[in-house]
Write an enzyme that holds these catalytic residues in place. Sequence first.
Site, PDB file in Angstrom:
ATOM      1  N   TRP A 118       0.837  -1.211   0.000  1.00  0.00           N
ATOM      2  CA  TRP A 118       0.000   0.000   0.000  1.00  0.00           C
ATOM      3  C   TRP A 118       0.864   1.251   0.000  1.00  0.00           C
ATOM      4  CZ3 TRP A 118      -4.168  -1.446  -1.981  1.00  0.00           C
ATOM      5  CH2 TRP A 118      -4.806  -2.630  -1.576  1.00  0.00           C
ATOM      6  N   ASP A 146      -1.941   6.700   6.326  1.00  0.00           N
ATOM      7  CA  ASP A 146      -2.957   5.745   5.868  1.00  0.00           C
ATOM      8  C   ASP A 146      -3.246   4.809   7.031  1.00  0.00           C
ATOM      9  OD1 ASP A 146      -4.433   3.707   4.763  1.00  0.00           O
ATOM     10  OD2 ASP A 146      -3.020   3.243   3.146  1.00  0.00           O
ATOM     11  N   LYS A 151     -12.333  -1.860   6.292  1.00  0.00           N
ATOM     12  CA  LYS A 151     -11.531  -2.728   7.147  1.00  0.00           C
ATOM     13  C   LYS A 151     -12.061  -2.708   8.585  1.00  0.00           C
ATOM     14  CE  LYS A 151      -8.659  -3.457   3.703  1.00  0.00           C
ATOM     15  NZ  LYS A 151      -7.710  -2.453   3.269  1.00  0.00           N
TER      16      LYS A 151
HETATM   17  C1  LIG Z   1      -7.082  -2.039   1.917  1.00  0.00           C
HETATM   18  C2  LIG Z   1      -6.077  -0.978   2.039  1.00  0.00           C
HETATM   19  C3  LIG Z   1      -5.945   0.036   1.070  1.00  0.00           C
HETATM   20  C4  LIG Z   1      -6.764   0.079  -0.187  1.00  0.00           C
HETATM   21  O1  LIG Z   1      -8.045   0.474   0.060  1.00  0.00           O
HETATM   22  P1  LIG Z   1      -9.114   0.718  -1.102  1.00  0.00           P
HETATM   23  O2  LIG Z   1     -10.225   1.324  -0.340  1.00  0.00           O
HETATM   24  O3  LIG Z   1      -9.414  -0.614  -1.704  1.00  0.00           O
HETATM   25  O4  LIG Z   1      -8.506   1.642  -2.096  1.00  0.00           O
HETATM   26  C5  LIG Z   1      -5.013   1.019   1.298  1.00  0.00           C
HETATM   27  N1  LIG Z   1      -4.229   1.018   2.390  1.00  0.00           N
HETATM   28  C6  LIG Z   1      -4.317   0.062   3.328  1.00  0.00           C
HETATM   29  C7  LIG Z   1      -3.435   0.121   4.536  1.00  0.00           C
HETATM   30  C8  LIG Z   1      -5.232  -0.962   3.188  1.00  0.00           C
HETATM   31  O5  LIG Z   1      -5.331  -1.923   4.114  1.00  0.00           O
END
Ligand SMILES: *Cc1c(COP(=O)(O)O)cnc(C)c1O
Length: 354
Positions: free
Chosen positions: A100, A167, A191
């Site tokens: 990511w 993030d 998540k």
């Molecule tokens: C799942 C995830 C993403 C991607 O998320 P999307 O909503 O599918 O774009 C980005 N960063 C982390 C840490 C993730 O776990």
Amino acid sequence: MKKHNFSAGPSILPKEVMLKASEAVMDLDGIGLSLIEISHRSKEFVAIMEKARSLALELMGLEGKGYQAIFLQGGASMQFMMTAFNLLEKKAGYVNTGTWSQKAIKEARLFGEVVEVASSQEDNFDHIPKRYKVPGDLDYLHLTSNNTIYGTQMKEFPETDVPLVCDMSSDIFSRQLDFSKFDLIYAGAQKNMGPAGTTLVVVKEDILGKVSRKIPSMLDYGVHIKQDSMFNTPPVFAIYVSMLTMQWLKDLGGIPAIEEINERKANLIYSEIELNPVFAGFAAKEDRSLMNATFNITDDGLKDMFDEMCKEAGVSGIKGHRSVGGYRASMYNALPIESVGVLVDIMSELEKKG
Ligand SMILES: *Cc1c(COP(=O)(O)O)cnc(C)c1O
């Protein structure tokens, strides 16, 4: 029978939340209309949006501190680009802790110079880099607090005057942090907060408006803030369910209460991984994630039996990500500790059979 849901994302949500959400799809709070068939400008939905925005700030302890919470679309992946578009004038730093982070780096490079301040790529991201120097001339430093795929989590964050962008998609609202250390936090809902379809962005307003490029309205944090997160039709269902989940968390005692439960769940599985010779953890011990536990079976001959036992007990979603292999048990806020207990029992039973 409800399975034990260890899915990495989209993932488990509290049962009460899903019940309430399913009712609201038929009839929102007795108004005679469905949540998903009313105007997003109706007083009912405006109240839901405002509640969601204020709950996010409240849970993080950021009320009255110059932050705004908005709910956008395009997933966390949209934020990889949008953060850079809004904040990167000359140079940004990124800590590369996995897939990511790498995707975020790739997007940021479209808008300016990007330096990789630290990386654990050489070790297939099995740990969090530490003791690196943060250059003082960065527009911001981008971090990934929890690496969903590898099961590593930042326990400490760099002390720096450079604005921090983080993030937090896979560990938002899971543990106590001084959130005021960060200038921008983003998290895809799917998540640990709600269904897919919306992304929470919490941003300190005074970091905006500093880049010289023109920003299209939909990509401009300032526009979304000014319009109270209603610049265009927001994903009403995803925001409603996220709001219910945040309310559920608040009623439970907020982040301090869930952190304690999350620590108990993580201790349960990690002590089994440590003591049981059939299993080996993937992530470095000091960086192990409270949310995603990654591990392998040391004896290939036992894999089929383990898979079969999991299937029989209703343990779902523990297959590892293809870039790591093995297994990954995701233990997000809504996963009951009993589910972890079921998995751990299977692990110890496998040892006896091996
Ligand atoms: C799942 C995830 C993403 C991607 O998320 P999307 O909503 O599918 O774009 C980005 N960063 C982390 C840490 C993730 O776990």
